[in-house]
Design a protein around this motif. Structure first.
Motif, PDB file in Angstrom:
ATOM      1  N   ALA A 130       0.802  -1.220   0.000  1.00  7.97           N
ATOM      2  CA  ALA A 130       0.000   0.000   0.000  1.00  7.97           C
ATOM      3  C   ALA A 130       0.841   1.278   0.000  1.00  7.97           C
ATOM      4  O   ALA A 130       0.319   2.365  -0.266  1.00  7.97           O
ATOM      5  CB  ALA A 130      -0.931   0.014   1.214  1.00  7.97           C
ATOM      6  N   TRP A 131       2.134   1.162   0.279  1.00  7.76           N
ATOM      7  CA  TRP A 131       2.984   2.358   0.385  1.00  7.76           C
ATOM      8  C   TRP A 131       3.420   2.792  -1.015  1.00  7.76           C
ATOM      9  O   TRP A 131       4.268   2.173  -1.639  1.00  7.76           O
ATOM     10  CB  TRP A 131       4.198   2.055   1.259  1.00  7.76           C
ATOM     11  N   ASP A 132       2.837   3.872  -1.504  1.00  8.85           N
ATOM     12  CA  ASP A 132       3.210   4.372  -2.828  1.00  8.85           C
ATOM     13  C   ASP A 132       3.697   5.812  -2.790  1.00  8.85           C
ATOM     14  O   ASP A 132       4.023   6.389  -3.835  1.00  8.85           O
ATOM     15  CB  ASP A 132       2.029   4.241  -3.797  1.00  8.85           C
ATOM     16  N   ARG A 133       3.757   6.412  -1.608  1.00  4.86           N
ATOM     17  CA  ARG A 133       4.256   7.784  -1.482  1.00  4.86           C
ATOM     18  C   ARG A 133       4.514   8.076  -0.007  1.00  4.86           C
ATOM     19  O   ARG A 133       4.020   7.388   0.875  1.00  4.86           O
ATOM     20  CB  ARG A 133       3.224   8.786  -2.021  1.00  4.86           C
ATOM     21  N   TRP A 134       5.298   9.116   0.243  1.00  2.00           N
ATOM     22  CA  TRP A 134       5.468   9.634   1.590  1.00  2.00           C
ATOM     23  C   TRP A 134       4.483  10.771   1.774  1.00  2.00           C
ATOM     24  O   TRP A 134       4.292  11.594   0.879  1.00  2.00           O
ATOM     25  CB  TRP A 134       6.897  10.152   1.776  1.00  2.00           C
ATOM     26  N   ALA A 135       3.836  10.823   2.933  1.00  2.00           N
ATOM     27  CA  ALA A 135       2.847  11.869   3.173  1.00  2.00           C
ATOM     28  C   ALA A 135       3.039  12.434   4.569  1.00  2.00           C
ATOM     29  O   ALA A 135       3.378  11.704   5.512  1.00  2.00           O
ATOM     30  CB  ALA A 135       1.426  11.322   3.025  1.00  2.00           C
ATOM     31  N   LEU A 136       2.821  13.725   4.699  1.00  2.00           N
ATOM     32  CA  LEU A 136       3.074  14.422   5.957  1.00  2.00           C
ATOM     33  C   LEU A 136       2.205  13.897   7.090  1.00  2.00           C
ATOM     34  O   LEU A 136       2.634  13.849   8.250  1.00  2.00           O
ATOM     35  CB  LEU A 136       2.828  15.925   5.769  1.00  2.00           C
ATOM     36  N   GLN A 137       0.991  13.472   6.791  1.00  2.00           N
ATOM     37  CA  GLN A 137       0.076  13.032   7.841  1.00  2.00           C
ATOM     38  C   GLN A 137      -0.149  11.514   7.803  1.00  2.00           C
ATOM     39  O   GLN A 137      -1.205  11.026   8.184  1.00  2.00           O
ATOM     40  CB  GLN A 137      -1.257  13.774   7.709  1.00  2.00           C
ATOM     41  N   GLN A 138       0.891  10.803   7.401  1.00  2.00           N
ATOM     42  CA  GLN A 138       0.793   9.350   7.264  1.00  2.00           C
ATOM     43  C   GLN A 138       1.260   8.669   8.551  1.00  2.00           C
ATOM     44  O   GLN A 138       2.342   8.964   9.058  1.00  2.00           O
ATOM     45  CB  GLN A 138       1.685   8.916   6.104  1.00  2.00           C
ATOM     46  N   TRP A 139       0.441   7.778   9.079  1.00  2.00           N
ATOM     47  CA  TRP A 139       0.774   6.988  10.263  1.00  2.00           C
ATOM     48  C   TRP A 139       1.267   7.854  11.429  1.00  2.00           C
ATOM     49  O   TRP A 139       2.306   7.594  12.023  1.00  2.00           O
ATOM     50  CB  TRP A 139       1.808   5.914   9.923  1.00  2.00           C
ATOM     51  N   LEU A 140       0.502   8.875  11.738  1.00  2.00           N
ATOM     52  CA  LEU A 140       0.885   9.767  12.829  1.00  2.00           C
ATOM     53  C   LEU A 140       0.698   9.059  14.169  1.00  2.00           C
ATOM     54  O   LEU A 140      -0.395   8.609  14.506  1.00  2.00           O
ATOM     55  CB  LEU A 140       0.058  11.045  12.788  1.00  2.00           C
ATOM     56  N   GLY A 141       1.770   8.960  14.927  1.00  5.76           N
ATOM     57  CA  GLY A 141       1.732   8.278  16.213  1.00  5.76           C
ATOM     58  C   GLY A 141       1.697   9.242  17.376  1.00  5.76           C
ATOM     59  O   GLY A 141       1.380  10.433  17.234  1.00  5.76           O
ATOM     60  N   LYS A 142       2.052   8.724  18.515  1.00  5.15           N
ATOM     61  CA  LYS A 142       1.984   9.462  19.779  1.00  5.15           C
ATOM     62  C   LYS A 142       3.382   9.527  20.373  1.00  5.15           C
ATOM     63  O   LYS A 142       4.063   8.502  20.489  1.00  5.15           O
ATOM     64  CB  LYS A 142       1.034   8.718  20.718  1.00  5.15           C
ATOM     65  N   ASP A 143       3.841  10.712  20.722  1.00  6.47           N
ATOM     66  CA  ASP A 143       5.174  10.857  21.306  1.00  6.47           C
ATOM     67  C   ASP A 143       5.254  10.157  22.662  1.00  6.47           C
ATOM     68  O   ASP A 143       4.322  10.232  23.481  1.00  6.47           O
ATOM     69  CB  ASP A 143       5.527  12.334  21.496  1.00  6.47           C
ATOM     70  N   VAL A 144       6.379   9.506  22.872  1.00  2.35           N
ATOM     71  CA  VAL A 144       6.652   8.861  24.157  1.00  2.35           C
ATOM     72  C   VAL A 144       7.457   9.790  25.062  1.00  2.35           C
ATOM     73  O   VAL A 144       7.156   9.927  26.248  1.00  2.35           O
ATOM     74  CB  VAL A 144       7.401   7.532  23.935  1.00  2.35           C
ATOM     75  N   HIS A 145       8.467  10.444  24.489  1.00  7.00           N
ATOM     76  CA  HIS A 145       9.298  11.325  25.304  1.00  7.00           C
ATOM     77  C   HIS A 145       8.445  12.448  25.902  1.00  7.00           C
ATOM     78  O   HIS A 145       7.586  13.021  25.238  1.00  7.00           O
ATOM     79  CB  HIS A 145      10.438  11.911  24.467  1.00  7.00           C
ATOM     80  N   GLY A 146       8.667  12.700  27.178  1.00 10.49           N
ATOM     81  CA  GLY A 146       7.946  13.765  27.855  1.00 10.49           C
ATOM     82  C   GLY A 146       6.524  13.441  28.254  1.00 10.49           C
ATOM     83  O   GLY A 146       5.849  14.251  28.891  1.00 10.49           O
ATOM     84  N   ALA A 147       6.034  12.261  27.907  1.00  5.85           N
ATOM     85  CA  ALA A 147       4.660  11.883  28.231  1.00  5.85           C
ATOM     86  C   ALA A 147       4.578  11.392  29.688  1.00  5.85           C
ATOM     87  O   ALA A 147       5.597  11.195  30.356  1.00  5.85           O
ATOM     88  CB  ALA A 147       4.175  10.789  27.284  1.00  5.85           C
TER      89      ALA A 147
END
Length: 325
Positions: free
Chosen positions: A133-150
């Motif tokens: 399914a990966w055919d391009r890089w996108a800015l809002q692709q697979w946005l996760g959650k930061d661990v550092h500072g959480a």
């Protein structure tokens, strides 16, 4: 070995060299595979045995004990002993042991593997890539959650919980915990005590590390899940039954929490198949202690506990000292 040498029964295969060494000291009846024994087969396995070495997946109840009236030792391969009827063992004068300590760091590593995988959608994005399914890089692709500072909430600040907390300091996390009593090392690991409800509301990631007992059955259910942040992630490396899995499925499906990562399940190896259809959960098959070195150490400690008790010594990791009374 004389005719009266104690017989040791094993419910699952352990490492070959350990079996070879043990067999030089005691006659063995060993299940050579990893398939769980059905009740009738388990009863036959323990018949005539003086000692039993089961795993946490083997239910050792009064019926099993009745099948082995000469049993003196049940040496569990694992820390948890909710698979064993300890009261029934104690009433029969049977010593019960477990294998604490040797799996602490490995299990804490697994908590972090699950936490990071859930935070950054590692298994989901890998499957997506493998499926083409990966055919391009996108800015809002697979946005996760930061661990550092959480904020990391740890439910159960024993040895494994403390090991999880020590790792969190490297991520600059705020660490809060709840426990039956205040942890003596809370200042050392930089953790603050909170009641469970406050911890649930404050934490970005929640790691469950409590033993299973009637007191912790469904410790996390619908009411507790409702107190969590909508983007929070729940990680269970404790035991199945600590979480109400049906309630968790519903919370994940409705996106009332951000996600979950589970290494243990109610009624495992059977589990709620609805988890498989959810995109916001990471699932592993109870592998928290599954490194080669640690699983070898667990098996060896169970053997050492067993043989110490058979020699008439106090077993190093006895969980029912009342049996000595």
């Amino acid at each position: 070995m004389t005719q009266n040498t104690p017989l040791i029964a094993l419910t699952r295969a352990v490492f070959d060299d350990q079996i070879t060494t043990l067999s030089r000291q005691y006659p063995l009846r060993s299940n050579q595979g990893d398939e769980p024994l059905a009740p009738a087969a388990l009863h036959a396995q323990v018949a005539g045995a003086t000692a039993l070495i089961p795993t946490v997946a083997d239910r050792i109840d009064a019926a099993v004990l009745d099948a082995a009236p000469g049993l003196k030792v049940v040496s569990n391969v694992g820390v948890g002993t909710n698979n064993i009827d300890i009261a029934a063992c104690t009433a029969r004068g049977i010593v019960v042991t477990n294998t604490p300590g040797v799996l602490t760091e490995t299990t804490a590593d697994m908590a972090w593997a699950l936490l990071m995988a859930a935070a950054r959608h590692v298994p989901q994005s890998e499957r997506w890539l493998r499926e083409g399914a990966w055919d391009r890089w996108a800015l809002q692709q697979w946005l996760g959650k930061d661990v550092h500072g959480a904020t990391l909430g740890i439910v159960g600040m024993g040895t494994i919980g403390s090991a999880v907390a020590r790792r969190a300091r490297g991520f600059g996390m705020k660490i809060v915990y709840t426990n039956r009593s205040r942890a003596a090392n809370e200042a050392e690991i930089g953790a603050s005590f909170m009641p469970l409800d406050e911890l649930l509301a404050a934490s970005d990631f929640i790691v469950l590390v409590v033993p299973y007992s009637p007191a912790t059955h469904h410790l996390i259910g619908a009411a507790q899940l409702a107190k969590m942040k909508r983007d929070a992630v729940l990680i269970n490396i404790a035991r199945g039954g600590v979480v109400d899995d049906a309630a968790l499925v519903e919370a994940l499906a409705a996106q009332r929490i951000g996600g979950a990562a589970l290494d243990v399940f109610e009624n495992e190896p059977k589990f709620d198949r609805r988890f498989l259809d959810l995109p916001n959960v990471v699932l592993t098959p109870h592998i928290g202690s599954a490194s080669l070195a640690t699983r070898r150490a667990m098996a060896q400690l169970a053997i050492d506990n067993c043989t110490a008790a058979l020699r008439g010594e106090r077993a190093p990791n006895m969980v029912n000292p009342d049996v000595l009374k």
